[in-house]
Motif scaffolding. Structure first.
Motif, mmCIF file in Angstrom:
data_model
loop_
_atom_site.group_PDB
_atom_site.id
_atom_site.type_symbol
_atom_site.label_atom_id
_atom_site.label_comp_id
_atom_site.label_asym_id
_atom_site.label_seq_id
_atom_site.Cartn_x
_atom_site.Cartn_y
_atom_site.Cartn_z
ATOM 1 N N ASP A 56 0.829 -1.212 0.000
ATOM 2 C CA ASP A 56 0.000 0.000 0.000
ATOM 3 C C ASP A 56 0.863 1.260 0.000
ATOM 4 O OD1 ASP A 56 -2.252 -1.612 0.024
ATOM 5 O OD2 ASP A 56 -2.492 -1.510 2.205
ATOM 6 N N GLN A 57 1.922 1.247 0.789
ATOM 7 C CA GLN A 57 2.837 2.377 0.845
ATOM 8 C C GLN A 57 3.526 2.576 -0.504
ATOM 9 O OE1 GLN A 57 5.408 2.351 4.320
ATOM 10 N NE2 GLN A 57 6.979 3.473 3.228
ATOM 11 N N ALA A 58 3.915 1.488 -1.143
ATOM 12 C CA ALA A 58 4.578 1.577 -2.448
ATOM 13 C C ALA A 58 3.632 2.144 -3.504
ATOM 14 C CB ALA A 58 5.094 0.201 -2.879
ATOM 15 N N MET A 59 2.391 1.681 -3.510
ATOM 16 C CA MET A 59 1.427 2.192 -4.489
ATOM 17 C C MET A 59 1.149 3.681 -4.257
ATOM 18 S SD MET A 59 0.838 -0.109 -6.696
ATOM 19 C CE MET A 59 -0.614 0.493 -7.547
ATOM 20 N N ALA A 60 1.039 4.089 -2.993
ATOM 21 C CA ALA A 60 0.825 5.507 -2.693
ATOM 22 C C ALA A 60 2.025 6.339 -3.152
ATOM 23 C CB ALA A 60 0.581 5.699 -1.199
ATOM 24 N N ALA A 61 3.227 5.830 -2.936
ATOM 25 C CA ALA A 61 4.441 6.553 -3.334
ATOM 26 C C ALA A 61 4.536 6.715 -4.845
ATOM 27 C CB ALA A 61 5.679 5.831 -2.799
ATOM 28 N N VAL A 62 4.229 5.662 -5.590
ATOM 29 C CA VAL A 62 4.333 5.762 -7.048
ATOM 30 C C VAL A 62 3.232 6.679 -7.601
ATOM 31 C CG1 VAL A 62 2.977 3.726 -7.746
ATOM 32 C CG2 VAL A 62 4.902 4.462 -9.141
ATOM 33 N N LYS A 63 2.056 6.662 -7.013
ATOM 34 C CA LYS A 63 0.980 7.558 -7.466
ATOM 35 C C LYS A 63 1.329 9.015 -7.170
ATOM 36 C CE LYS A 63 -2.697 4.150 -7.121
ATOM 37 N NZ LYS A 63 -3.857 3.673 -6.332
ATOM 38 N N ALA A 64 2.005 9.254 -6.052
ATOM 39 C CA ALA A 64 2.400 10.617 -5.684
ATOM 40 C C ALA A 64 3.471 11.174 -6.622
ATOM 41 C CB ALA A 64 2.902 10.646 -4.241
ATOM 42 N N ARG A 65 4.189 10.312 -7.320
ATOM 43 C CA ARG A 65 5.281 10.748 -8.187
ATOM 44 C C ARG A 65 4.872 10.863 -9.660
ATOM 45 N NH1 ARG A 65 10.232 11.462 -6.173
ATOM 46 N NH2 ARG A 65 10.980 11.497 -8.311
ATOM 47 N N VAL A 66 3.626 10.626 -9.978
ATOM 48 C CA VAL A 66 3.180 10.705 -11.375
ATOM 49 C C VAL A 66 3.548 12.067 -11.956
ATOM 50 C CG1 VAL A 66 1.146 10.795 -12.874
ATOM 51 C CG2 VAL A 66 1.336 9.017 -11.136
ATOM 52 N N GLY A 67 4.176 12.038 -13.114
ATOM 53 C CA GLY A 67 4.565 13.259 -13.797
ATOM 54 C C GLY A 67 5.948 13.765 -13.429
ATOM 55 N N GLN A 68 6.567 13.174 -12.443
ATOM 56 C CA GLN A 68 7.920 13.584 -12.060
ATOM 57 C C GLN A 68 8.929 12.775 -12.871
ATOM 58 O OE1 GLN A 68 8.655 14.043 -7.860
ATOM 59 N NE2 GLN A 68 6.459 14.156 -7.451
ATOM 60 N N ALA A 69 10.141 13.302 -12.971
ATOM 61 C CA ALA A 69 11.173 12.615 -13.750
ATOM 62 C C ALA A 69 12.422 12.440 -12.906
ATOM 63 C CB ALA A 69 11.506 13.408 -15.002
ATOM 64 N N GLY A 70 12.940 11.239 -12.917
ATOM 65 C CA GLY A 70 14.181 10.939 -12.216
ATOM 66 C C GLY A 70 14.841 9.771 -12.921
ATOM 67 N N ALA A 114 15.941 9.914 -6.701
ATOM 68 C CA ALA A 114 16.030 9.572 -8.125
ATOM 69 C C ALA A 114 14.737 8.960 -8.651
ATOM 70 C CB ALA A 114 17.195 8.608 -8.354
ATOM 71 N N GLY A 115 13.740 8.786 -7.755
ATOM 72 C CA GLY A 115 12.433 8.302 -8.196
ATOM 73 C C GLY A 115 12.145 6.848 -7.908
ATOM 74 N N ALA A 116 13.069 6.135 -7.280
ATOM 75 C CA ALA A 116 12.831 4.715 -6.969
ATOM 76 C C ALA A 116 11.718 4.586 -5.928
ATOM 77 C CB ALA A 116 14.106 4.071 -6.447
ATOM 78 N N ILE A 117 11.007 3.473 -5.984
ATOM 79 C CA ILE A 117 9.903 3.186 -5.068
ATOM 80 C C ILE A 117 10.291 1.980 -4.216
ATOM 81 C CG2 ILE A 117 7.462 2.594 -4.874
ATOM 82 C CD1 ILE A 117 7.970 5.364 -6.186
ATOM 83 N N VAL A 118 10.461 2.196 -2.926
ATOM 84 C CA VAL A 118 10.822 1.108 -2.009
ATOM 85 C C VAL A 118 9.557 0.326 -1.681
ATOM 86 C CG1 VAL A 118 11.783 0.503 0.234
ATOM 87 C CG2 VAL A 118 12.723 2.447 -1.037
ATOM 88 N N ILE A 119 9.592 -0.992 -1.915
ATOM 89 C CA ILE A 119 8.402 -1.803 -1.654
ATOM 90 C C ILE A 119 8.525 -2.663 -0.412
ATOM 91 C CG2 ILE A 119 7.640 -1.831 -4.043
ATOM 92 C CD1 ILE A 119 8.823 -4.605 -4.272
ATOM 93 N N GLY A 120 9.693 -2.651 0.226
ATOM 94 C CA GLY A 120 9.850 -3.421 1.455
ATOM 95 C C GLY A 120 11.285 -3.750 1.741
#
Length: 129
Positions: A56-70, A114-120
């Motif tokens: 859930d945290q990973a999905m929230a993080a990736v949705k929050a970064r939509v449109g960003q570039a890294g 840099a835009g990475a999404i930590v999933i655990g």
């Protein structure tokens, strides 16, 4: 999607191989994170690679970064021995069992910038020896 069975998963050298399946080499962002989560949910009950899995945290993080570039934008990552704020990180030792990191390690900060999404976090040998 490649079907997973226990014999296949056991033959892989590390839990990170689970995450680097063909579809993830070509996609990033929401699709990559969602695919990664599905694969982990499918296989981790057999592998038991994760200490703290945060879909859930990973999905929230990736949705929050939509449109960003890294450089690593939307790339799912898993950490083993580095602190990730709010996630169990016990360095594979019973001395720190259940320890929740209060802040990110420097390398995790850089990955996230840099835009990475930590999933655990995953299981580790004691102090990664």
């Amino acid at each position: 999607m490649v079907p997973l069975d226990f014999a296949t998963v056991r033959s892989w050298r590390s839990s990170s191989s689970l995450l680097m399946c063909e579809p993830l080499k070509q996609v990033r962002g929401l699709e990559a994170v969602a695919s990664c989560i599905r694969r982990i949910q499918h296989a981790d009950s057999e592998i038991r690679a994760f200490v703290d899995f945060q879909p859930d945290q990973a999905m929230a993080a990736v949705k929050a970064r939509v449109g960003q570039a890294g450089a690593l934008e939307g790339m799912p990552v898993v950490k083993a021995i580095f602190d990730v704020e709010g996630i169990v990180s016990y360095w594979g030792t019973p001395i720190h069992a259940g320890r929740i990191a209060r802040s990110h390690a420097a390398v995790v900060k850089m990955l996230k910038q840099a835009g990475a999404i930590v999933i655990g976090t995953t299981v580790s040998t004691e102090y990664a020896n």
